[in-house]
Every structure is written in C-alpha cells, then in structure tokens.
Design a protein around this motif. Structure first.
Motif, short mmCIF file in Angstrom:
data_model
loop_
_atom_site.label_atom_id
_atom_site.label_comp_id
_atom_site.label_asym_id
_atom_site.label_seq_id
_atom_site.Cartn_x
_atom_site.Cartn_y
_atom_site.Cartn_z
N THR A 57 0.83 -1.20 0.00
CA THR A 57 0.00 0.00 0.00
C THR A 57 0.87 1.26 0.00
O THR A 57 0.57 2.24 -0.70
CB THR A 57 -0.93 0.01 1.23
OG1 THR A 57 -1.74 -1.16 1.21
CG2 THR A 57 -1.84 1.23 1.21
N VAL A 58 1.94 1.24 0.78
CA VAL A 58 2.88 2.38 0.81
C VAL A 58 3.47 2.60 -0.57
O VAL A 58 3.54 3.74 -1.06
CB VAL A 58 3.99 2.14 1.85
CG1 VAL A 58 5.11 3.17 1.67
CG2 VAL A 58 3.43 2.24 3.26
N ALA A 63 3.94 5.82 -5.39
CA ALA A 63 3.94 5.88 -6.86
C ALA A 63 2.82 6.78 -7.36
O ALA A 63 3.01 7.55 -8.32
CB ALA A 63 3.79 4.48 -7.42
N PHE A 64 1.67 6.74 -6.70
CA PHE A 64 0.50 7.50 -7.17
C PHE A 64 0.66 8.99 -6.91
O PHE A 64 0.43 9.81 -7.80
CB PHE A 64 -0.77 6.96 -6.52
CG PHE A 64 -2.03 7.32 -7.26
CD1 PHE A 64 -2.30 6.74 -8.48
CD2 PHE A 64 -2.91 8.24 -6.74
CE1 PHE A 64 -3.46 7.07 -9.18
CE2 PHE A 64 -4.06 8.58 -7.42
CZ PHE A 64 -4.34 7.99 -8.65
N TRP A 65 1.04 9.36 -5.66
CA TRP A 65 1.14 10.80 -5.39
C TRP A 65 2.33 11.44 -6.10
O TRP A 65 2.30 12.62 -6.46
CB TRP A 65 1.15 11.11 -3.90
CG TRP A 65 2.30 10.66 -3.06
CD1 TRP A 65 2.30 9.67 -2.14
CD2 TRP A 65 3.62 11.24 -3.00
NE1 TRP A 65 3.52 9.56 -1.52
CE2 TRP A 65 4.35 10.52 -2.03
CE3 TRP A 65 4.25 12.29 -3.67
CZ2 TRP A 65 5.68 10.82 -1.73
CZ3 TRP A 65 5.58 12.58 -3.37
CH2 TRP A 65 6.27 11.85 -2.40
N SER A 66 3.38 10.64 -6.31
CA SER A 66 4.55 11.21 -7.00
C SER A 66 4.28 11.47 -8.48
O SER A 66 4.92 12.34 -9.09
CB SER A 66 5.75 10.28 -6.86
OG SER A 66 5.50 9.02 -7.48
N THR A 77 -5.08 11.40 -2.72
CA THR A 77 -5.41 9.98 -2.72
C THR A 77 -4.17 9.13 -2.47
O THR A 77 -4.16 8.22 -1.63
CB THR A 77 -6.05 9.57 -4.06
OG1 THR A 77 -7.30 10.25 -4.22
CG2 THR A 77 -6.28 8.06 -4.12
N GLY A 78 -3.10 9.43 -3.20
CA GLY A 78 -1.85 8.69 -3.00
C GLY A 78 -1.29 8.91 -1.61
O GLY A 78 -0.77 7.96 -0.99
N ASP A 146 -8.11 5.05 -12.14
CA ASP A 146 -7.08 5.83 -12.81
C ASP A 146 -6.21 4.93 -13.67
O ASP A 146 -5.79 5.33 -14.77
CB ASP A 146 -6.22 6.55 -11.76
CG ASP A 146 -5.18 7.45 -12.40
OD1 ASP A 146 -5.54 8.56 -12.84
OD2 ASP A 146 -4.00 7.04 -12.46
N PHE A 147 -5.93 3.72 -13.19
CA PHE A 147 -5.16 2.76 -13.97
C PHE A 147 -5.90 2.40 -15.26
O PHE A 147 -5.27 2.15 -16.30
CB PHE A 147 -4.91 1.50 -13.14
CG PHE A 147 -4.15 0.42 -13.86
CD1 PHE A 147 -2.78 0.52 -14.05
CD2 PHE A 147 -4.81 -0.70 -14.37
CE1 PHE A 147 -2.08 -0.48 -14.73
CE2 PHE A 147 -4.12 -1.68 -15.05
CZ PHE A 147 -2.75 -1.58 -15.23
N LEU A 148 -7.23 2.40 -15.18
CA LEU A 148 -8.05 2.10 -16.36
C LEU A 148 -8.27 3.33 -17.24
O LEU A 148 -8.96 3.25 -18.26
CB LEU A 148 -9.41 1.53 -15.92
CG LEU A 148 -9.37 0.20 -15.16
CD1 LEU A 148 -10.76 -0.18 -14.67
CD2 LEU A 148 -8.80 -0.91 -16.04
#
Length: 218
Positions: A57-58, A63-66, A77-78, A146-148
């Motif tokens: 999860t970390v 990866a998401f917020w960066s 969200t990230g 978001d991945f989709l």
C-alpha cells in the motif's frame, strides 16, 4: 526414637511427593506451552501478511502521489494510501512485538498478563485498521479507475460523495454496535463478543492457560 524415625520417613515421602507433583506440573506446563506457542503462529503470520499488505500500500501510495503532483485530489489519494500503509505496518509490528516478548517459562499469571497485552494490541489495531475500510476502499477505487484511464472523482463526483456518506453512516453504526455489544450490561453476550474480536488463536491460547491453571490448583 521409633517415632522420630517415622516422622522423618513421612517427611521424606512428603518431599518426594511434592517433587513428583512439581515435575508433573512442569512437564504438563511445558507441553501445553508448546501447544500455545504453536497456536499463536497463525496470528503471527497474519501480522506478517498485514505488514506485506502495508508495504504494498505504501509503494502504491508513493507511486500514485509522486505521479500526480499537479492534480490535488489524486495527490491526496496517494498520500492517504501512503499514510494508511504506514499505520498498517505499525499496527501489525506492535502486535508482533507483543507476541515475541511472551515468556512461556514465566508463571501462569504473568503469561496471562502478557497474553492480555497481545489481545489489546491486536483488537485495538484491528478496530483502527478494519473500521477505516469504510473509507479506505475509496482511494483504492480511485487508483484502480485511474489505472483504467478514468478519473472517477472528476467523472462521477456524486459517486465519491455518496460513498463517503455511506462510509460515515456505516462507521457510526459499527461503532455504536461495538459500544452496545461491549457493555457489561450485555453479560455473556459481551463476553462472547470480546472473545470473537480477539480471534481464534488468542482464544485457544487462553484455554491453554486455563488448563494449566486448573492443573496447578488440583
């Protein structure tokens, strides 16, 4: 002289009987403690799995917020996932720490206190980490969409808002039920509820200690 010899004989027999009882008690306790240690392994490995989940999860959160520094809602969200992952790791690590310091050679009363400490850590972290899922599934859903290629917050803000409202209602309902079920006025129901919260491994460990305690008093 014969009376003194008889008393000495009885005292010697009494000492041997006490030694025999002490040996039997220690053998019984050693065997049951091995069973208790083995019974706590599922709980131990469950915390390891929780730590691995927290690490994943970390990594997802970082990866998401960066990658979304320019989109505030995606960045947050990230960040939420990052923080949640860290808290998950800390909660599992604390429970593991309580498990590892159990001294199986200590008196039963001391082991009971140590087991109670494990139970408090496990139940407390379970409530915090588990209850938060009324909301935490939403950031995970945002990441999946978001991945989709879909920004679900922008495309369907009503869905996100409704999910938050449902989360608030569900959390309040669960917290209210927890308070009601935990009340001493519930009697045996409260006791069964507390036992269910502690999980099977801790219940079995407590039964082992109860058996040893009964053996000591017999």
């Amino acid at each position: 002289m014969e009376l003194d010899e008889l008393k000495a004989t009885w005292q010697a027999l009494d000492r041997k009987l006490q030694q025999s009882n002490a040996i039997q008690l220690q053998l019984f306790k050693d065997g049951r403690m091995k069973n208790m240690r083995a019974g706590l392994r599922p709980l131990f490995w469950g915390q390891i799995v929780q730590i691995l989940f927290g690490v994943a999860t970390v990594l997802i959160g970082i990866a998401f917020w960066s990658q979304n520094r320019d989109a505030a809602h995606l960045f947050c969200t990230g960040l939420i996932l990052h923080i949640y992952g860290v808290l998950t790791i800390i909660a599992a690590g604390f429970t593991l720490g309580r498990i590892r310091i159990i001294d199986y050679a200590a008196p039963v009363l001391s082991i009971q206190k140590q087991l109670a400490s494990v139970r408090r850590a496990y139940v407390g972290s379970g409530i915090v980490v588990g209850y938060s899922w009324w909301f935490l599934w939403i950031p995970f859903a945002v990441v999946v969409f978001d991945f989709l290629g879909v920004d679900i917050v922008t495309v369907a803000p009503g869905f996100v808002l409704l999910s938050i409202v449902i989360g608030i209602v569900g959390l309040l309902a669960m917290w209210g039920f927890h308070g009601w079920a935990s009340s001493s006025r519930r009697g045996k129901f409260a006791q069964r509820y507390a036992e269910n919260l502690s999980g099977g491994s801790l219940r079995r460990a407590q039964r082992v200690l109860d058996e040893v305690k009964r053996f000591e008093t017999e």
